[in-house]
Design an enzyme around this catalytic site. Structure first.
Site, PDB file in Angstrom:
ATOM      1  N   GLU A 176       0.895  -1.340   0.188  1.00 10.45           N
ATOM      2  CA  GLU A 176      -0.028   0.054   0.033  1.00 10.45           C
ATOM      3  C   GLU A 176       1.022   1.425   0.178  1.00 10.45           C
ATOM      4  OE1 GLU A 176      -3.765   0.003   2.387  1.00 10.45           O
ATOM      5  OE2 GLU A 176      -3.073  -1.880   3.210  1.00 10.45           O
ATOM      6  N   ASP A 196      -8.191   3.749   4.739  1.00 10.22           N
ATOM      7  CA  ASP A 196      -8.804   2.754   5.102  1.00 10.22           C
ATOM      8  C   ASP A 196      -9.071   1.719   4.317  1.00 10.22           C
ATOM      9  OD1 ASP A 196      -9.726   1.714   8.204  1.00 10.22           O
ATOM     10  OD2 ASP A 196     -10.726   0.760   6.468  1.00 10.22           O
ATOM     11  N   TYR A 265      -4.059  -4.550  17.387  1.00 12.50           N
ATOM     12  CA  TYR A 265      -3.327  -4.080  18.693  1.00 12.50           C
ATOM     13  C   TYR A 265      -2.009  -3.359  18.237  1.00 12.50           C
ATOM     14  CZ  TYR A 265      -6.965  -5.743  21.652  1.00 12.50           C
ATOM     15  OH  TYR A 265      -8.187  -5.975  22.150  1.00 12.50           O
ATOM     16  N   HIS A 268      -3.491   3.060  16.451  1.00 14.43           N
ATOM     17  CA  HIS A 268      -3.823   3.736  14.960  1.00 14.43           C
ATOM     18  C   HIS A 268      -5.117   4.635  15.437  1.00 14.43           C
ATOM     19  CE1 HIS A 268      -6.018  -0.234  15.203  1.00 14.43           C
ATOM     20  NE2 HIS A 268      -7.231   0.508  14.564  1.00 14.43           N
ATOM     21  N   HIS A 270      -8.769   6.620  13.796  1.00 11.15           N
ATOM     22  CA  HIS A 270      -9.577   6.562  12.252  1.00 11.15           C
ATOM     23  C   HIS A 270      -9.982   7.838  12.179  1.00 11.15           C
ATOM     24  CE1 HIS A 270     -10.635   2.298  12.944  1.00 11.15           C
ATOM     25  NE2 HIS A 270     -10.084   2.523  14.206  1.00 11.15           N
TER      26      HIS A 270
HETATM   27  P1  M7G Z   1      -9.640  -1.326  14.441  1.00  7.13           P
HETATM   28  O1  M7G Z   1     -10.241  -0.330  15.242  1.00  7.13           O
HETATM   29  O2  M7G Z   1      -8.456  -2.224  14.909  1.00  7.13           O
HETATM   30  O3  M7G Z   1     -10.758  -2.563  14.225  1.00  7.13           O
HETATM   31  O4  M7G Z   1      -9.474  -0.623  13.019  1.00  7.13           O
HETATM   32  P2  M7G Z   1     -11.937  -2.777  13.346  1.00  7.13           P
HETATM   33  O5  M7G Z   1     -11.675  -3.266  12.012  1.00  7.13           O
HETATM   34  O6  M7G Z   1     -13.067  -3.840  14.203  1.00  7.13           O
HETATM   35  O7  M7G Z   1     -12.555  -1.385  12.987  1.00  7.13           O
HETATM   36  C1  M7G Z   1      -8.731  -1.188  12.079  1.00  7.13           C
HETATM   37  C2  M7G Z   1      -8.740  -0.606  10.920  1.00  7.13           C
HETATM   38  O8  M7G Z   1      -8.028  -1.043   9.890  1.00  7.13           O
HETATM   39  C3  M7G Z   1     -10.242  -0.767  10.234  1.00  7.13           C
HETATM   40  O9  M7G Z   1     -11.030   0.354  10.003  1.00  7.13           O
HETATM   41  C4  M7G Z   1     -10.099  -1.672   8.962  1.00  7.13           C
HETATM   42  O10 M7G Z   1     -10.880  -1.335   8.019  1.00  7.13           O
HETATM   43  C5  M7G Z   1      -8.717  -1.015   8.542  1.00  7.13           C
HETATM   44  N1  M7G Z   1      -7.965  -2.132   7.848  1.00  7.13           N
HETATM   45  C6  M7G Z   1      -7.796  -3.631   8.314  1.00  7.13           C
HETATM   46  N2  M7G Z   1      -6.992  -3.996   7.388  1.00  7.13           N
HETATM   47  C7  M7G Z   1      -6.618  -5.504   7.438  1.00  7.13           C
HETATM   48  C8  M7G Z   1      -6.277  -3.055   6.540  1.00  7.13           C
HETATM   49  C9  M7G Z   1      -5.567  -3.055   5.262  1.00  7.13           C
HETATM   50  O11 M7G Z   1      -4.875  -4.259   4.868  1.00  7.13           O
HETATM   51  N3  M7G Z   1      -5.160  -1.841   4.643  1.00  7.13           N
HETATM   52  C10 M7G Z   1      -5.718  -0.889   5.018  1.00  7.13           C
HETATM   53  N4  M7G Z   1      -5.597   0.026   4.508  1.00  7.13           N
HETATM   54  N5  M7G Z   1      -6.781  -0.723   6.097  1.00  7.13           N
HETATM   55  C11 M7G Z   1      -7.061  -1.964   6.803  1.00  7.13           C
END
Ligand code: M7G
Length: 328
Positions: A176, A196, A265, A268, A270
Site C-alpha cells: 500500500e 482505510d 493491537y 492507529h 480513524h
Molecule cells: P480497528 O479499530 O483495529 O478494528 O481498526 P475494526 O476493523 O474492528 O474497526 C482497524 C482498521 O484498519 C479498520 O478500519 C479496517 O478497515 C482497517 N484495515 C484492516 N486491514 C486488514 C487493512 C488493510 O490491510 N489495509 C488498510 N488500508 N486498512 C485496513
C-alpha cells in the site's frame, strides 16, 4: 481526490497476488483483461459455504467459503451513487416499469456496467477469528477496570489477537505504499496516513483514512499516558492538515477517534467524514482523539486507571473470560 494511477497500480498488485493464491492454471496474461490491465476472474473458483451476515439497508453481504481450498471471507458492498455519474445514469440506462399509481412510479433501472460496481474485500486465508468478526451476533457491554485489563484482557490479547503483519507491511513500505497520503517518519512521533481499506476513494461521502504510528509498542488506548501526548497531538494536527490539503475537508467536518477495543493491537487513529456513520463510530467503542488528549492532559494515567466500557460479541473469547472471572 487520490492519485488514480497509484490506485490502479495497487489494484493491479492486489489482484495479481490473489490470482497467484488461487493457483489458477491460466497465466496472468490469459486471466487479465481490460483497459487498465487489472481485471481478473480470481474469485470465479470461490465456493461459498455460509452467509455470515447481510444488510439490505447497507447493501452488504459477508460470505464465508473456500478459495482454492483455503478459508476465505468475502465482503460484497454496493458502492454509493456518485453525483458525477448522475448524468450518465439518466441518459444511458434502461428502465423497466415496476408499478405506477397516480403520481408515483417505481422502476428497475439498469445502469451501464461501469456504474454498477460492487466493492469486494477478500480475506484469504481467513482465520476462525475473521469468520467470527463478521458473523452477526448479539453484543454485550463490558466494564473493564484497570485490574481486569491486567488479569483478563491483556493475557487474552497477547494470545488471541489478529496478526498486525499488514500494519508492518504498510510501515515497511511492503504494501500500500503508493496509497500513503502523508508520512511523518519520526520514530517516536511519526505516523503514516493512508486510506482505510473500507474506503474505495471514489467519493468523499464515506471518506475513511487511518493514521498508523511508527512506534510499535503501543497496543491500544489502555497503554497511553501523558508521555504520548506529543505523538497524539502530532497525529491530530498533521492528519487534519494533510486531509485539508488533499481533500479540502476541514477539521470541523471530521470525526477523529480511536477504538477500544480495537481489532488490531497496534496504535492507529480513524479519520472519517463527520456525516458518515462508519461502522464502530458509536459511543461505546469510539474515543475522540481530542478528548483522549484532554483526558491525558488532566490526568497523565487516565487510561491506565479508569474503567473503560466496550461492546463484545456473544461469541468473543474475551467475553467468556470476563464471564469466567465473574465480571459479567
Ligand atoms: P480497528 O479499530 O483495529 O478494528 O481498526 P475494526 O476493523 O474492528 O474497526 C482497524 C482498521 O484498519 C479498520 O478500519 C479496517 O478497515 C482497517 N484495515 C484492516 N486491514 C486488514 C487493512 C488493510 O490491510 N489495509 C488498510 N488500508 N486498512 C485496513
Amino acid at each position: 481526490m487520490a492519485d488514480v494511477s497509484a490506485k490502479r497500480q495497487q489494484d493491479l498488485e492486489a489482484t495479481n497476488e490473489l490470482s497467484q493464491r488461487t493457483k489458477k492454471a491460466k497465466s496472468d496474461s490469459e486471466n487479465d483483461r481490460g483497459e487498465n490491465g487489472n481485471e481478473t476472474n480470481a474469485l470465479s473458483g470461490f465456493q461459498s459455504t455460509a452467509v455470515l451476515s447481510d444488510s439490505a439497508r447497507e447493501k452488504t453481504i459477508y460470505v464465508h467459503g473456500k478459495l482454492a481450498d483455503q478459508n476465505a471471507v468475502i465482503i460484497l458492498e454496493k458502492t454509493p451513487i456518485r453525483e458525477d455519474a448522475l448524468a450518465e445514469i439518466f441518459t444511458a440506462s434502461t428502465l423497466k416499469l415496476q408499478m405506477r399509481n397516480d403520481i408515483y412510479s417505481t422502476y428497475s433501472l439498469h445502469a451501464p456496467p461501469h456504474l454498477n460496481e460492487i466493492k469486494a474485500t477478500v480475506m484469504c486465508p481467513a482465520t476462525e477469528k475473521h469468520v467470527k468478526k463478521y458473523q452477526r451476533k448479539e453484543s454485550f457491554l463490558v466494564e473493564e477496570t484497570a485490574e481486569d485489563y491486567k488479569s483478563i484482557t491483556l493475557p487474552y490479547i497477547q494470545k488471541q489477537s489478529f496478526s498486525v503483519q499488514w500494519v508492518y507491511n504498510i510501515l515497511d513500505k511492503k504494501a500500500e505504499s503508493e496509497r500513503i497520503l502523508f508520512e511523518d517518519p519520526h520514530p517516536k512521533l511519526g505516523f503514516v496516513l493512508l486510506p482505510d481499506f473500507k474506503w474505495d476513494q471514489k467519493q468523499m461521502d464515506d471518506l475513511y483514512l487511518m493514521a498508523i504510528t511508527h512506534q510499535r509498542d503501543i497496543k491500544s488506548l489502555r497503554d497511553l499516558t501523558s508521555q504520548h501526548l506529543p505523538l497524539l497531538e502530532n497525529i491530530l494536527q498533521k492528519g487534519q492538515e494533510a486531509i485539508l490539503k488533499h481533500y479540502s475537508l476541514p477539521a470541523s467536518k471530521m470525526r477523529i477517534y480511536l477504538h477500544y477495543q480495537p481489532s488490531y493491537y497496534h496504535l492507529h487513529v480513524h479519520f472519517t467524514k463527520l456525516d458518515f456513520e462508519a461502522p464502530g463510530c458509536r459511543v461505546e467503542r469510539a474515543h475522540l482523539l481530542a478528548d483522549v488528549i484532554q483526558n491525558l492532559q488532566s490526568d497523565p494515567n487516565y487510561y491506565k486507571t479508569r474503567n473503560l466500557f466496550f461492546p463484545l460479541r456473544a461469541d468473543d473469547g474475551l467475553l467468556s473470560q470476563f464471564k469466567e472471572a465473574g465480571r459479567l
